[in-house]
Design an enzyme around this catalytic site. Sequence first.
Site, PDB file in Angstrom:
ATOM      1  N   ARG A 106       0.818  -1.221   0.000  1.00  0.00           N
ATOM      2  CA  ARG A 106       0.000   0.000   0.000  1.00  0.00           C
ATOM      3  C   ARG A 106       0.851   1.270   0.000  1.00  0.00           C
ATOM      4  NH1 ARG A 106      -2.296  -3.655  -1.204  1.00  0.00           N
ATOM      5  NH2 ARG A 106      -4.161  -4.617  -0.354  1.00  0.00           N
ATOM      6  N   SER A 159     -11.051   0.059   3.385  1.00  0.00           N
ATOM      7  CA  SER A 159     -10.241  -0.473   4.489  1.00  0.00           C
ATOM      8  C   SER A 159      -9.551   0.674   5.219  1.00  0.00           C
ATOM      9  CB  SER A 159      -9.189  -1.447   3.963  1.00  0.00           C
ATOM     10  OG  SER A 159      -9.805  -2.589   3.423  1.00  0.00           O
ATOM     11  N   GLU A 211      -4.586   3.147   6.581  1.00  0.00           N
ATOM     12  CA  GLU A 211      -4.542   2.923   5.139  1.00  0.00           C
ATOM     13  C   GLU A 211      -5.264   4.060   4.419  1.00  0.00           C
ATOM     14  OE1 GLU A 211      -6.046  -0.364   1.853  1.00  0.00           O
ATOM     15  OE2 GLU A 211      -5.249  -1.071   3.746  1.00  0.00           O
TER      16      GLU A 211
END
Length: 293
Positions: free
Chosen positions: A166, A215, A285
């Site tokens: 990520r 998320s 995130e």
Amino acid sequence: MPTVRGRLTADAPLAPLVWFKAGGNAQWLFEPADADDLAAFLRDLDPAVSVMGLGLGSNMIVRDGGVPGVVVRLGKAFAKVDRVDATTLRCGGGASGILVSSSARDAGIGGIEFLRSIPGTVGGFVRMNGGAYGREVKDILVECEVVLRSGERKTLALADLGYTYRHSDLPEGAIVVSATFRGQSADPDAIQREMDRIAAEREASQPLRSKTGGSTFKNPPGHKAWALVDAAGCRGLRRGDAQVSEKHCNFLLNLGEATSADIEGLGEEVREKVKAHSGIVLEWEIQRVGTAG
């Protein structure tokens, strides 16, 4: 502000453009006519003015004080997907994951189905190395074209992006205007079945019909973020109209009139409770941008 061919709006509300439907305004919102318009604008813009890209706003908290500088949003001119060869697609930075995966299916290109489950645009998931269902952007990216903050257009190969989980080393203020993805030859019916499986799994496990942000926390090595949140007793936890989803603990919800401060504050409370319970520090995130109200 430099002269543009696209649309440049002062004090533009961002809440309608992000999934949480909360947050302040952009000092300036620029929707360029094409990549040349974007490059010329950034070249002529005072270098002291900050620039941020906005896709579908699915993975973002815009703080209540709004975003200073310029927010760049890529519209329809950047939402095209073209077939390059038997296994390769060139996709505009504003194309959605659903459009890219559907175009890959129609072209008989497999391995790109997972983008069906990422609720964002090419620009966003190239920057974030977006992923799901065991695959991520680094597995399919060949190269991407960006417009740097200076206005320079540059093509970056996969190796230039420094991808980790990520994360990419994409320069600050750079806007991804296109990306080239490569899969492998596959039967369109088989691709559709995999896309249907992914869609059904998401529907069953995630609060898709809510004001949410995808998320919230990255999965720590060897752990699932949702399980850590659940074990710390945070399922259903509320702060004002912000709530930890009872369906999937790694999603935060705006139940109605939550402010971005409520949503971010709830996330920080969850991080504290998880750390106290397991000793693990969760990393955000979701992007949190702008200034507090």
